[in-house]
Design a protein around this motif. Structure first.
Motif, PDB file in Angstrom:
ATOM      1  N   LEU A 140      50.951   6.792  39.564  1.00  0.00           N
ATOM      2  CA  LEU A 140      49.849   7.712  39.094  1.00  0.00           C
ATOM      3  C   LEU A 140      49.381   8.195  40.780  1.00  0.00           C
ATOM      4  N   VAL A 141      49.537   9.585  40.504  1.00  0.00           N
ATOM      5  CA  VAL A 141      49.249  10.308  41.992  1.00  0.00           C
ATOM      6  C   VAL A 141      47.891  10.849  41.555  1.00  0.00           C
ATOM      7  N   HIS A 142      46.957  10.325  42.392  1.00  0.00           N
ATOM      8  CA  HIS A 142      45.433  11.026  42.435  1.00  0.00           C
ATOM      9  C   HIS A 142      45.200  11.822  43.662  1.00  0.00           C
ATOM     10  N   ARG A 143      45.352  12.982  43.686  1.00  0.00           N
ATOM     11  CA  ARG A 143      45.337  13.820  44.923  1.00  0.00           C
ATOM     12  C   ARG A 143      44.115  14.554  44.776  1.00  0.00           C
ATOM     13  N   TYR A 144      43.881  15.146  43.758  1.00  0.00           N
ATOM     14  CA  TYR A 144      42.692  16.155  43.311  1.00  0.00           C
ATOM     15  C   TYR A 144      41.655  15.334  42.974  1.00  0.00           C
ATOM     16  N   PRO A 145      40.367  15.874  43.113  1.00  0.00           N
ATOM     17  CA  PRO A 145      39.007  15.218  42.576  1.00  0.00           C
ATOM     18  C   PRO A 145      39.120  14.888  41.270  1.00  0.00           C
ATOM     19  N   ASP A 146      39.509  15.785  40.492  1.00  0.00           N
ATOM     20  CA  ASP A 146      39.308  15.608  38.920  1.00  0.00           C
ATOM     21  C   ASP A 146      40.421  15.293  38.036  1.00  0.00           C
ATOM     22  N   ARG A 147      41.686  15.544  38.799  1.00  0.00           N
ATOM     23  CA  ARG A 147      42.872  15.457  37.851  1.00  0.00           C
ATOM     24  C   ARG A 147      43.896  14.435  38.466  1.00  0.00           C
ATOM     25  N   VAL A 148      44.822  13.902  37.701  1.00  0.00           N
ATOM     26  CA  VAL A 148      45.950  13.123  38.148  1.00  0.00           C
ATOM     27  C   VAL A 148      47.271  13.364  37.592  1.00  0.00           C
ATOM     28  N   LEU A 149      48.163  12.998  38.437  1.00  0.00           N
ATOM     29  CA  LEU A 149      49.603  13.251  37.613  1.00  0.00           C
ATOM     30  C   LEU A 149      50.066  11.876  37.432  1.00  0.00           C
ATOM     31  N   MET A 150      50.164  11.614  35.960  1.00  0.00           N
ATOM     32  CA  MET A 150      50.714  10.259  35.532  1.00  0.00           C
ATOM     33  C   MET A 150      52.249  10.397  35.088  1.00  0.00           C
ATOM     34  N   VAL A 197      44.618  14.764  32.671  1.00  0.00           N
ATOM     35  CA  VAL A 197      45.896  14.125  32.988  1.00  0.00           C
ATOM     36  C   VAL A 197      47.078  14.898  32.693  1.00  0.00           C
ATOM     37  N   LEU A 198      47.879  14.721  33.816  1.00  0.00           N
ATOM     38  CA  LEU A 198      49.233  15.575  33.497  1.00  0.00           C
ATOM     39  C   LEU A 198      50.198  14.531  33.647  1.00  0.00           C
ATOM     40  N   ILE A 199      50.857  14.261  32.111  1.00  0.00           N
ATOM     41  CA  ILE A 199      51.885  13.327  31.982  1.00  0.00           C
ATOM     42  C   ILE A 199      53.311  14.164  32.490  1.00  0.00           C
ATOM     43  N   ILE A 228      44.415  16.689  28.092  1.00  0.00           N
ATOM     44  CA  ILE A 228      45.820  16.000  28.368  1.00  0.00           C
ATOM     45  C   ILE A 228      46.877  16.995  28.670  1.00  0.00           C
ATOM     46  N   ARG A 229      47.705  17.076  29.717  1.00  0.00           N
ATOM     47  CA  ARG A 229      48.871  17.948  29.828  1.00  0.00           C
ATOM     48  C   ARG A 229      50.153  17.131  29.888  1.00  0.00           C
ATOM     49  N   ILE A 230      50.880  17.929  29.223  1.00  0.00           N
ATOM     50  CA  ILE A 230      52.573  17.395  29.468  1.00  0.00           C
ATOM     51  C   ILE A 230      53.248  18.516  30.203  1.00  0.00           C
ATOM     52  N   PRO A 317      53.500  32.533  31.949  1.00  0.00           N
ATOM     53  CA  PRO A 317      53.740  32.095  33.356  1.00  0.00           C
ATOM     54  C   PRO A 317      52.536  31.325  34.203  1.00  0.00           C
ATOM     55  N   TYR A 318      52.855  30.460  34.587  1.00  0.00           N
ATOM     56  CA  TYR A 318      51.581  29.468  35.374  1.00  0.00           C
ATOM     57  C   TYR A 318      52.029  29.494  36.753  1.00  0.00           C
ATOM     58  N   TYR A 319      52.962  28.905  37.271  1.00  0.00           N
ATOM     59  CA  TYR A 319      53.141  28.568  38.623  1.00  0.00           C
ATOM     60  C   TYR A 319      54.717  29.119  38.890  1.00  0.00           C
ATOM     61  N   ILE A 320      54.844  29.746  40.167  1.00  0.00           N
ATOM     62  CA  ILE A 320      56.275  29.740  40.504  1.00  0.00           C
ATOM     63  C   ILE A 320      56.233  29.004  42.045  1.00  0.00           C
ATOM     64  N   TYR A 321      57.116  28.135  42.220  1.00  0.00           N
ATOM     65  CA  TYR A 321      56.859  27.272  43.189  1.00  0.00           C
ATOM     66  C   TYR A 321      57.948  27.661  44.296  1.00  0.00           C
ATOM     67  N   GLN A 322      57.478  27.579  45.544  1.00  0.00           N
ATOM     68  CA  GLN A 322      58.502  27.656  46.574  1.00  0.00           C
ATOM     69  C   GLN A 322      59.292  26.291  46.431  1.00  0.00           C
ATOM     70  N   ILE A 360      53.035  26.990  47.346  1.00  0.00           N
ATOM     71  CA  ILE A 360      53.644  26.095  48.020  1.00  0.00           C
ATOM     72  C   ILE A 360      53.003  24.800  47.828  1.00  0.00           C
ATOM     73  N   ASP A 361      53.820  23.762  47.267  1.00  0.00           N
ATOM     74  CA  ASP A 361      53.147  22.433  47.398  1.00  0.00           C
ATOM     75  C   ASP A 361      53.141  21.946  48.538  1.00  0.00           C
ATOM     76  N   ALA A 362      52.067  21.595  49.281  1.00  0.00           N
ATOM     77  CA  ALA A 362      51.995  21.415  50.682  1.00  0.00           C
ATOM     78  C   ALA A 362      52.811  20.245  51.030  1.00  0.00           C
ATOM     79  N   GLY A 367      48.579  19.277  48.086  1.00  0.00           N
ATOM     80  CA  GLY A 367      48.373  20.088  46.750  1.00  0.00           C
ATOM     81  C   GLY A 367      48.936  21.389  46.860  1.00  0.00           C
ATOM     82  N   LYS A 368      48.872  22.186  45.729  1.00  0.00           N
ATOM     83  CA  LYS A 368      49.402  23.330  45.805  1.00  0.00           C
ATOM     84  C   LYS A 368      48.384  24.369  46.375  1.00  0.00           C
ATOM     85  N   ILE A 369      49.278  25.298  47.230  1.00  0.00           N
ATOM     86  CA  ILE A 369      48.309  26.298  47.912  1.00  0.00           C
ATOM     87  C   ILE A 369      48.948  27.731  47.474  1.00  0.00           C
TER      88      ILE A 369
HETATM   89  C1  PLP Z   1      50.590  19.691  40.221  1.00  0.00           C
HETATM   90  C2  PLP Z   1      49.765  18.626  40.278  1.00  0.00           C
HETATM   91  C3  PLP Z   1      48.429  18.589  39.582  1.00  0.00           C
HETATM   92  C4  PLP Z   1      47.904  19.495  38.547  1.00  0.00           C
HETATM   93  O1  PLP Z   1      47.724  20.728  39.456  1.00  0.00           O
HETATM   94  P1  PLP Z   1      46.999  21.997  38.893  1.00  0.00           P
HETATM   95  O2  PLP Z   1      47.148  23.017  39.815  1.00  0.00           O
HETATM   96  O3  PLP Z   1      45.742  21.791  38.450  1.00  0.00           O
HETATM   97  O4  PLP Z   1      48.269  22.504  37.742  1.00  0.00           O
HETATM   98  C5  PLP Z   1      47.613  17.283  39.992  1.00  0.00           C
HETATM   99  N1  PLP Z   1      48.159  16.384  40.617  1.00  0.00           N
HETATM  100  C6  PLP Z   1      49.091  16.296  41.370  1.00  0.00           C
HETATM  101  C7  PLP Z   1      49.455  15.232  42.160  1.00  0.00           C
HETATM  102  C8  PLP Z   1      50.008  17.562  41.228  1.00  0.00           C
HETATM  103  O5  PLP Z   1      51.399  17.550  42.051  1.00  0.00           O
END
Ligand code: PLP
Ligand code: SF4
Length: 506
Positions: A140-150, A197-199, A228-230, A317-322, A360-362, A367-369
């Motif tokens: 469970l990656v909790h990096r942002y204040p209001d959302r997590v990556l599960m 929550v991002l599954i 809930i996102r997948i 189209p949502y993101y294009i990642y470096q 760019i995912d820092a 987080g995403k920049i």
């Molecule tokens: C990508 C990611 C999110 C979701 O980021 P959004 O910019 O809201 O799509 C949440 N948590 C982590 C750890 C992530 O890597």
């Protein structure tokens, strides 16, 4: 003849077949279109070919099997025979899309390893996004204040050579079990600031349908979880998995959003279009995240084809990642200028719906920049200077009589959700503080990792020479080591970048 007799009846009486809808494409035999099947599987009956379980259990992973399907180069043979390479496993459906004679085929480059994959590069890391350090419980990656990556599984339908999570993905011994899913849910139950929550994984859609539903249901039963996102690549590797049963199940737990992962228009087949159609009909808004990959999609025109095909399927189209600084991805990396060039070639040149955000995912886990070309050229009192996609320069006059929003009477401000320690740049703009000091991660420990967050070094974030700051008297600021004189920046620990020393990053 009356107007009714000439124009209206054609519309009213003849059934309209929408030839523009990619989900309705027909093959030469007049039946729903099918993509190419490699000769190896020519005799497999359609019921088997279209069965996702058959596709999963007949995946290709050995050099000899791949060589039956593709004419391999020496470098591919080296890659496939490397002893401790990242896992190879490709569904028969997906490998069949590859041109067997083209070593530069964009699908091929994503799933067939090259010997070069083992080469290290400057700044390469195993866990480049520091996910393990931001995990309060495993997965469970909790990096942002209001959302997590599960992360619910380490398994995928096929494996991408550039996978950012190759440290765990593909490895069945590192998989997450039900006790861990329960620990993840338990953390979420106790953490009311999480509303999203991002599954992900691995790929949650490879889980046994019952187990996946248990997890989603467990999330839906937590009242503070709003969406809930997948994140899944299953519809790309294994569109057969997106069946009515899955869509019906997901539809019970709305609001459910989904992000897919297409990198090239060749991945968009009639099977995929039908799978995505099912998802959207189940009421799931579908997005796409792609990764900028040298030799696959590092081209404005390839990206434009991709985003156009996506919006035709109603995928946004949502993101294009470096490309991340992860082991194995060295030969996929591009300069950031390539991404900016692609963004310049999209914004204004095509529908706004077709333009993703380049991020760019820092490295190190910030987080995403977003990385944007500059459209705002200058800004002074009451005037903004802008340029458009053609280079045309214009100005926008600001109002001179704007009355500032009154926070003291605004209901939304009075009841704003708190972001402890993460108010970030907004905090600076509001004059609440004069520097940013990331906090809130000190409790965070990953598996067997008792180090605090790497930015949790108070000395690094304390500014000099600013005098007392409102709400935080100088005396209460952390005491700095004596070796730093007044006006001198605190030094980073060995090899550690800090915001106060960005010259050192360069
Ligand atoms: C990508 C990611 C999110 C979701 O980021 P959004 O910019 O809201 O799509 C949440 N948590 C982590 C750890 C992530 O890597
Ligand atoms: S689908 Fe995602 S998690 Fe799986 S291998 Fe590809 S990039 Fe990694």
């Amino acid at each position: 003849m009356s107007l009714e007799a000439t124009s209206v009846p054609t519309v009213a009486t003849e059934p309209f077949i929408n030839r523009r809808d990619p989900a309705l494409a027909l093959g030469p035999d007049g039946r729903p279109a099918m993509s190419r099947r490699a000769p190896k599987w020519a005799d497999v009956p359609d019921e088997k070919w279209n069965d996702w379980r058959w596709q999963l259990s007949n995946r290709v992973n050995e050099l000899a099997d791949v060589a039956e399907i593709l004419n391999l180069t020496e470098e591919e043979r080296d890659g496939l025979s490397a002893p401790d390479k990242f896992r190879v496993d490709i569904t028969p459906y997906f490998i069949s899309l590859i041109d067997p004679d083209d070593p530069n085929d964009p699908i091929r480059r994503q799933v067939i390893p090259l010997g070069r994959e083992a080469q290290a590069f400057t700044a390469m890391m195993e866990d480049s996004l520091a996910e393990d350090r931001h995990s309060p419980v495993p997965g469970l990656v909790h990096r942002y204040p209001d959302r997590v990556l599960m992360l619910v599984t380490t398994q995928c339908a096929s494996y991408c050579r550039y996978c950012t999570r190759s440290r765990i993905v593909g490895d069945p011994t590192q998989n997450f079990n039900r006790a861990e899913h329960e620990a993840q849910l338990d953390y979420l139950r106790r953490t009311p600031q999480v509303r999203d929550v991002l599954i992900s994984g691995g790929d949650g859609l490879t889980l046994a349908p019952k187990l996946l539903e248990q997890i989603i249901r467990g999330l839906r039963e937590i009242p503070h979880i709003e969406i809930i996102r997948i994140g899944s690549r299953v519809p790309v590797f294994l569109p057969q998995r997106v069946d009515d049963e899955l869509c019906e199940m997901l539809g019970k737990y709305h609001p459910v959003w989904m992000n897919l992962h297409f990198n090239h228009a060749n991945e968009i087949t009639p099977e995929v279009a039908r799978a995505v159609d099912k998802l959207t009909r189940a009421g799931i808004p579908v997005g796409n995240q792609s990764v900028l990959l040298a030799g696959v999609n590092d081209c404005v025109n390839i990206q434009r084809q991709l985003v156009h095909k996506l919006v035709e399927m109603r995928v946004r189209p949502y993101y294009i990642y470096q490309c991340d600084l992860v082991e194995g991805s060295g030969h996929f990396r591009t300069p950031v200028g390539k991404g900016l060039e692609i963004m310049e070639g999209l914004r204004g040149h095509t529908s706004g719906y077709a333009v993703p955000t380049y991020v760019i995912d820092a490295p190190g886990g910030g987080g995403k920049i977003p990385v944007m070309p500059n459209y705002l050229i200058s800004y002074s009192d009451h005037k903004v200077v802008l340029r458009n996609y053609e280079g045309y320069i214009t100005t926008y006059e600001e109002p001179t009589d704007y009355k500032a929003h009154d926070k003291t009477t605004c209901d939304a401000c009075l009841h704003a959700r708190k972001e402890p320690g993460q108010s970030g740049v907004l905090g600076l703009l509001e004059g609440e503080r004069m520097w940013i000091e990331p906090t809130g991660f000190s409790e965070v420990h990953a598996r067997g990792n008792d180090q605090p967050h790497r930015l949790q070094q108070p000395g690094k974030w304390t500014p000099y020479g600013v005098g007392p700051i409102e709400g935080k008297a100088r005396e209460t600021l952390p005491v700095l080591p004596a070796e730093f004189g007044p006006g001198e920046e605190p030094r980073p620990l060995d090899g550690e970048p800090t915001a106060s020393a960005h010259g050192e990053l360069l």
